[in-house]
Design an enzyme around this catalytic site. Structure first.
Site, mmCIF file in Angstrom:
data_model
loop_
_atom_site.group_PDB
_atom_site.id
_atom_site.type_symbol
_atom_site.label_atom_id
_atom_site.label_comp_id
_atom_site.label_asym_id
_atom_site.label_seq_id
_atom_site.Cartn_x
_atom_site.Cartn_y
_atom_site.Cartn_z
ATOM 1 N N SER A 80 -2.578 0.698 -4.742
ATOM 2 C CA SER A 80 -3.043 1.857 -3.981
ATOM 3 C C SER A 80 -4.345 2.432 -4.516
ATOM 4 O O SER A 80 -4.679 2.311 -5.696
ATOM 5 C CB SER A 80 -1.962 2.948 -4.024
ATOM 6 O OG SER A 80 -2.401 4.143 -3.436
ATOM 7 N N ASN A 81 -5.054 3.115 -3.599
ATOM 8 C CA ASN A 81 -6.218 3.914 -3.977
ATOM 9 C C ASN A 81 -5.817 5.167 -4.749
ATOM 10 O O ASN A 81 -6.642 5.791 -5.405
ATOM 11 C CB ASN A 81 -6.980 4.365 -2.726
ATOM 12 C CG ASN A 81 -7.882 3.286 -2.157
ATOM 13 O OD1 ASN A 81 -8.247 2.336 -2.829
ATOM 14 N ND2 ASN A 81 -8.246 3.439 -0.892
ATOM 15 N N ARG A 122 -7.245 13.068 6.530
ATOM 16 C CA ARG A 122 -7.027 11.671 6.151
ATOM 17 C C ARG A 122 -8.295 10.840 6.341
ATOM 18 O O ARG A 122 -8.656 10.034 5.472
ATOM 19 C CB ARG A 122 -5.877 11.090 6.988
ATOM 20 C CG ARG A 122 -5.659 9.600 6.834
ATOM 21 C CD ARG A 122 -5.287 9.205 5.428
ATOM 22 N NE ARG A 122 -4.864 7.809 5.350
ATOM 23 C CZ ARG A 122 -4.687 7.138 4.220
ATOM 24 N NH1 ARG A 122 -4.895 7.725 3.051
ATOM 25 N NH2 ARG A 122 -4.288 5.880 4.237
ATOM 26 N N ASP A 140 0.856 -1.166 0.000
ATOM 27 C CA ASP A 140 0.000 0.000 0.000
ATOM 28 C C ASP A 140 0.903 1.230 0.000
ATOM 29 O O ASP A 140 2.048 1.160 0.473
ATOM 30 C CB ASP A 140 -0.890 -0.026 1.249
ATOM 31 C CG ASP A 140 -1.610 1.274 1.462
ATOM 32 O OD1 ASP A 140 -2.402 1.668 0.590
ATOM 33 O OD2 ASP A 140 -1.371 1.915 2.506
ATOM 34 N N ALA A 141 0.410 2.348 -0.498
ATOM 35 C CA ALA A 141 1.257 3.543 -0.596
ATOM 36 C C ALA A 141 1.124 4.461 0.614
ATOM 37 O O ALA A 141 2.088 4.701 1.349
ATOM 38 C CB ALA A 141 0.931 4.309 -1.878
ATOM 39 N N TYR A 142 -0.088 4.970 0.831
ATOM 40 C CA TYR A 142 -0.278 6.052 1.802
ATOM 41 C C TYR A 142 -0.409 5.530 3.223
ATOM 42 O O TYR A 142 -1.330 4.800 3.550
ATOM 43 C CB TYR A 142 -1.492 6.893 1.401
ATOM 44 C CG TYR A 142 -1.286 7.549 0.055
ATOM 45 C CD1 TYR A 142 -0.295 8.512 -0.110
ATOM 46 C CD2 TYR A 142 -2.032 7.186 -1.058
ATOM 47 C CE1 TYR A 142 -0.067 9.105 -1.347
ATOM 48 C CE2 TYR A 142 -1.828 7.769 -2.290
ATOM 49 C CZ TYR A 142 -0.836 8.737 -2.429
ATOM 50 O OH TYR A 142 -0.610 9.308 -3.656
#
Length: 216
Positions: free
Chosen positions: A116-117, A40, A9-11
């Site tokens: 990722s989203n 967030r 995942d990125a964030y």
């Protein structure tokens, strides 16, 4: 145990989502941490509600909308900071251990990818800014499907593209809800519990819990 692919995942996992506000903390004021947390939380809430409604808007639009809501929710913050905060989100700091960990995993011969989203442009910017473009093989964005995690089709982007069974993929995320979705799909999952949060989704537990990527 080695896996054919290590997917991140990125964030919150590779990139610090609170770095944008922290960079301008003095201008945001004493409530900067709450400001960042609300930004967030609303960003994620919008992704879930839009996925359920079938009313997709890309993650950058949701990021902007969530920020606008936060300005209204936390009064007294100069609205002229909006563009500075958005610009900072394109260049989030990666966590200190990330480059060395990804490089070591790549040297094992595994695929290294992001799932990722985030929109493709957001992710490309974050990866380039952190100088991770030489170690990350592929970036999979939900934008290809016009929906969001935890839809099973999102995790299937990896297995379809790599022609792997789910259990050949090690998936790392700092978001417990994301780990639940990936576990349900069949990935080997590692919850990167950076904030020492309590566990949840007990029927969909991770294979491993770590405080950072360092011990991966």
């Amino acid at each position: 145990m080695s896996h054919a692919a290590y997917v991140f995942d990125a964030y919150g996992t590779l990139f610090d989502v609170h770095a944008a506000v922290r960079r301008h903390a003095g201008d945001v004021g004493p409530n900067y941490q709450i400001f960042s947390e609300i930004w967030r939380a609303k960003q994620l809430e919008y992704s879930w509600t839009r996925a359920l409604m079938g009313a997709y808007a890309d993650f950058w639009q949701l990021t902007e909308q969530a920020l606008d809501y936060t300005f209204q929710r936390i009064g007294g913050v100069d609205p002229s900071l909006r563009q500075k905060l958005l610009d900072a989100y394109w260049k989030l700091d990666c966590y200190p251990e990330v480059p060395a960990v990804l490089k070591a995993l790549k040297q094992r011969g595994a695929h290294i990818a992001i799932l990722s989203n985030g929109s493709p442009a957001m992710l490309a910017s974050a990866v380039k800014n952190a100088a991770l473009d030489t170690v990350i093989d592929d970036i999979f964005s939900v934008d290809a499907l016009k929906t969001y995690k935890t839809a099973p089709a999102v995790y299937d982007l990896v297995t379809t593209n790599y022609r792997l069974y789910p259990n050949a993929v090690s998936f790392q995320s700092s978001n417990r809800w994301d780990i639940a979705g990936a576990t349900k799909f069949g990935f080997r999952t590692v919850w990167i519990n950076r904030s020492n949060m309590p566990d949840e989704y007990f029927d969909l537990g991770p294979s491993l819990i770590l405080p950072s990527l360092e011990s991966l």
